[in-house]
Scaffold this motif. Structure first.
Motif, mmCIF file in Angstrom:
data_model
loop_
_atom_site.group_PDB
_atom_site.id
_atom_site.type_symbol
_atom_site.label_atom_id
_atom_site.label_comp_id
_atom_site.label_asym_id
_atom_site.label_seq_id
_atom_site.Cartn_x
_atom_site.Cartn_y
_atom_site.Cartn_z
ATOM 1 N N ARG A 277 28.262 59.224 25.290
ATOM 2 C CA ARG A 277 29.202 60.276 25.628
ATOM 3 C C ARG A 277 28.567 61.599 25.925
ATOM 4 O O ARG A 277 27.249 61.758 25.130
ATOM 5 C CB ARG A 277 29.949 60.605 24.120
ATOM 6 N N ASP B 227 34.135 61.980 26.824
ATOM 7 C CA ASP B 227 33.987 60.792 27.845
ATOM 8 C C ASP B 227 33.310 59.902 27.097
ATOM 9 O O ASP B 227 32.156 59.970 26.851
ATOM 10 C CB ASP B 227 33.128 61.293 29.092
ATOM 11 N N ASP C 218 35.733 52.052 28.539
ATOM 12 C CA ASP C 218 35.805 53.460 28.914
ATOM 13 C C ASP C 218 37.218 54.103 28.857
ATOM 14 O O ASP C 218 38.124 53.635 29.306
ATOM 15 C CB ASP C 218 35.172 53.435 30.508
ATOM 16 N N ASN D 247 38.579 58.480 28.171
ATOM 17 C CA ASN D 247 38.423 59.819 28.088
ATOM 18 C C ASN D 247 39.569 60.290 26.998
ATOM 19 O O ASN D 247 40.795 59.951 26.920
ATOM 20 C CB ASN D 247 38.786 60.674 29.210
ATOM 21 N N ARG E 41 31.958 55.896 26.500
ATOM 22 C CA ARG E 41 31.669 54.830 27.321
ATOM 23 C C ARG E 41 30.861 54.011 26.168
ATOM 24 O O ARG E 41 30.123 54.106 25.564
ATOM 25 C CB ARG E 41 30.654 55.361 28.156
#
Length: 164
Positions: free
Chosen positions: A143, A155, A99, A101, A157
């Motif tokens: 995302r 974001d 994960d 950002n 993931r």
């Protein structure tokens, strides 16, 4: 002998590769738009970039010699962040989960500067999930937002699919 003979494309930063690609794809978009309309033009550009991303994922997986996990994926991430192309805030990284950002995206900035920010998602963002198809289809990406589409951060993931 051609100057590019023996050159490894991995020597060229991805940010620069995307700029070179975008320079020609911008014209391809214009030509297809004139002939068949904007919707078809975007569909063609999106499909071409998707195919390219899958192929790139396959090539990197083949070079690795085994089915990549997220640790392997994390190891190649510097290719996309090279030359401060992306600023990443890593939240978690393991074999099963990654994960993070993206807090700055020079890809989005570059496309906006080139006047093609409206198709940046086709040229870069949509490639992210498609890359996984070629790299290892057991890697799932989600995302919910991107800088390219106006969000303050992207974001990412990633998960290894659980066997049933």
């Amino acid at each position: 002998m051609a100057e590019t003979e023996g050159m490894d494309l991995n020597d060229i930063p991805i940010l620069l590769r995307r700029k070179i690609e975008a320079m020609i794809l911008k014209h391809v978009l214009d030509v297809i738009t004139e002939r068949s309309g904007r919707e078809e033009a975007e569909a063609v550009i999106g499909a071409a970039c998707s195919k390219s991303a899958i192929e790139q994922g396959q090539m990197l997986a083949e070079a690795l010699g085994h089915a990549p996990d997220l640790t392997d994926f994390a190891a190649i991430q510097p290719a996309w962040t090279r030359e401060d192309a992306l600023r990443i805030e890593m939240l978690e990284a393991s074999e099963e989960k990654m994960d993070f950002n993206v807090t700055r995206c020079r890809y989005a900035e570059m496309y906006r500067d080139m006047g093609i920010g409206d198709i940046g998602h086709l040229l870069s963002c949509n490639r992210d999930g498609d890359f996984c198809i070629g790299y290892n289809p057991e890697i799932e990406m989600t995302r919910t937002q991107t800088i390219m589409k106006g969000a303050p951060y992207c974001d990412f993931r990633y998960r290894m699919k659980k066997e049933a």
